[in-house]
Design an enzyme around this catalytic site. Structure first.
Site, PDB file in Angstrom:
ATOM      1  N   TYR A 162       3.638 -17.280   7.087  1.00 27.87           N
ATOM      2  CA  TYR A 162       4.436 -18.219   6.305  1.00 27.87           C
ATOM      3  C   TYR A 162       5.908 -18.255   6.707  1.00 27.87           C
ATOM      4  O   TYR A 162       6.665 -19.076   6.175  1.00 27.87           O
ATOM      5  CB  TYR A 162       4.298 -17.927   4.810  1.00 27.87           C
ATOM      6  CG  TYR A 162       3.038 -18.535   4.219  1.00 27.87           C
ATOM      7  CD1 TYR A 162       2.848 -19.909   4.222  1.00 27.87           C
ATOM      8  CD2 TYR A 162       2.034 -17.725   3.692  1.00 27.87           C
ATOM      9  CE1 TYR A 162       1.689 -20.477   3.707  1.00 27.87           C
ATOM     10  CE2 TYR A 162       0.871 -18.279   3.169  1.00 27.87           C
ATOM     11  CZ  TYR A 162       0.709 -19.651   3.184  1.00 27.87           C
ATOM     12  OH  TYR A 162      -0.432 -20.215   2.675  1.00 27.87           O
ATOM     13  N   GLU A 248     -23.110  -2.378   2.590  1.00 27.12           N
ATOM     14  CA  GLU A 248     -22.765  -3.563   3.383  1.00 27.12           C
ATOM     15  C   GLU A 248     -22.248  -4.706   2.523  1.00 27.12           C
ATOM     16  O   GLU A 248     -21.165  -5.245   2.773  1.00 27.12           O
ATOM     17  CB  GLU A 248     -23.991  -4.040   4.175  1.00 27.12           C
ATOM     18  CG  GLU A 248     -23.731  -5.344   4.940  1.00 27.12           C
ATOM     19  CD  GLU A 248     -25.006  -6.011   5.429  1.00 27.12           C
ATOM     20  OE1 GLU A 248     -24.913  -7.158   5.898  1.00 27.12           O
ATOM     21  OE2 GLU A 248     -26.093  -5.401   5.347  1.00 27.12           O
ATOM     22  N   ASP A 301     -28.613  -4.239   5.181  1.00 32.02           N
ATOM     23  CA  ASP A 301     -29.857  -4.992   5.293  1.00 32.02           C
ATOM     24  C   ASP A 301     -30.594  -4.601   6.563  1.00 32.02           C
ATOM     25  O   ASP A 301     -29.967  -4.235   7.571  1.00 32.02           O
ATOM     26  CB  ASP A 301     -29.581  -6.499   5.330  1.00 32.02           C
ATOM     27  CG  ASP A 301     -29.169  -7.066   3.979  1.00 32.02           C
ATOM     28  OD1 ASP A 301     -29.502  -6.444   2.950  1.00 32.02           O
ATOM     29  OD2 ASP A 301     -28.517  -8.127   3.946  1.00 32.02           O
TER      30      ASP A 301
END
Length: 420
Positions: A162, A248, A301
């Site tokens: 910014y 996860e 997973d």
């Protein structure tokens, strides 16, 4: 200790304590993996004595942060090279290590993926239309970093963006340049005094003090604490946790909190990077390991993406290989969800998901990576996935019961050593 025991009886943690003893023995030998491939092994030496010895050795090692004077000197050297080039009527250039080539990466099981000393480089030229803007942006951000380090103040990557959002165009440009500067100066990103907003969460038996003096008390309740944005600034960490569980996905993390998993498995710590981990989450996992040397497990997973995320925590990534020593935790073990668990638990095929072409490409890519050679059990699990052409999310366990993950799967894995 400041934490009241609320979890299982002491005998529940017997295998975990044996695993911790083997990790400490490996550290004393100077290696990253215990003998026997990291499976739980009994050890006869005194655990407390070993831990004191390891901690003393680690205190004598560098903490990973480069002194401000060295950072300033490195920047001054770069600027001096630019001045010299201009004085010779030559176009200045920045020379940066190529972070996108496996040719520049070496693997050590005690560290992970790290950039080789004499790597191929790319040049950012000031007289090229393709790179002149990037040259100017690097110079601009270098100036900001110099002022921050010199004044011992900090700014976020968003703050940098910014300062001139129209010039930078988007946040990703700033993020990549900061990583390039860190690589070019051979300085850890934490030493550039630029912070990034954390997306990770942490819960469990942990207390610490932040750099501004704020006392943080993580709990085992339903509310987690945001990972700090200035990891090197936290101090006085206190825990009696028996293990650290990396989760996860945020949805799984929140479900474990709702199921009161932290309380029932207390003392423990849980952390999530909400998918691919940000730098601060990785730094915190590394700091907790370096400080306490407790077993660290990953719950991901059973798919190529989850496996890759676990590998980032354990062995690092190609993009951040120049900072591997500050980020990787090779002691991490794969707790679940294992592809072999799917068959063992008789999870119905209709709850599984077929591997997409992209999944298969990712799986092939991971199987070719250098660290798979030293992880034969991991390779076997990935080959099971490849042969079945199916993947599974952790949520597939809800077929067995809504709280099977927190009440049966994880407690049994932790009690009987079901990790690889």
């Amino acid at each position: 200790m400041a934490f009241a025991p609320m979890g299982p009886e002491a005998s529940f943690f017997e295998v975990l304590d044996q695993h911790r003893a083997s990790l400490l023995a490996a550290l004393r030998r100077g290696g990253g993996e215990p003998a026997g491939g990291g499976t739980p092994q009994a050890s006869s030496f005194n655990l407390k004595k070993a831990l004191r010895s390891v901690c003393e050795e680690r205190k004598r090692e560098a903490c990973g942060e480069t002194p401000s004077s060295e950072v300033l000197a490195s920047i001054e050297s770069v600027i001096q090279d630019i001045i010299t080039s201009v004085a010779k009527n030559e176009a200045p250039t920045f020379t940066i290590g190529n972070r996108s080539s496996w040719e520049n990466i070496k693997f050590e099981d005690s560290v992970g993926l790290q950039m080789v000393t004499h790597c191929t480089t790319r040049k950012i030229k000031s007289d090229s239309l393709k790179s002149v803007k990037k040259f100017a942006l690097i110079l601009k951000i270098l100036s900001k970093i110099y002022k921050l380090v010199q004044s011992n103040t900090y700014a976020t990557k968003r703050d940098i963006y910014y300062t001139d959002s129209q010039l930078f165009g988007n946040q990703t440009v700033v993020d990549n340049i900061i990583n390039d500067i860190s690589c070019m100066l051979k300085v850890p990103r934490m030493s550039l005094h630029i912070l990034s907003t954390s997306k990770g969460l942490i819960a469990g038996n942990l207390r610490y003090i932040e750099e501004d003096g704020t006392r943080v008390h993580c709990t085992c309740g339903a509310t987690a604490v945001a990972v700090p944005s200035n990891i090197q600034g936290i101090r006085n960490l206190i825990t009696d946790a028996k293990f650290l569980l990396i989760v996860e996905k945020d949805a799984t993390f929140q479900r474990l909190l709702d199921d009161n998993f932290c309380n029932r498995m207390s003392p423990c710590i849980m952390i999530t990077g909400k998918g691919v981990p940000d730098l601060n989450t990785r730094l915190l996992v590394k700091k907790l390991w370096d400080t306490f040397h407790i077993p660290v497990f990953a719950l991901v997973d059973a798919d190529p993406h989850g496996i890759e995320i676990m590998c980032i925590y354990k062995y690092g990534s190609m993009a951040m290989s120049f900072e591997a020593h500050n980020l990787t935790v090779p002691a991490i073990r794969w707790l679940g969800l294992l592809p072999s668990d799917i068959k063992r638990l008789n999870i119905p095929r209709d709850t599984l998901i077929p591997l997409t072409k992209r999944d298969q490409m990712k799986l092939d890519s991971v199987l070719k990576r250098p660290y798979v050679t030293c992880q034969p059990f991991w390779r076997k699990e990935m080959e099971i996935m490849a042969d079945s052409k199916m993947k599974a999310e952790i949520q597939a366990l809800t077929f067995l019961s809504s709280d099977y993950l927190s009440r049966v799967y994880l407690p049994n894995k932790l009690k009987f050593g079901g990790w690889i």
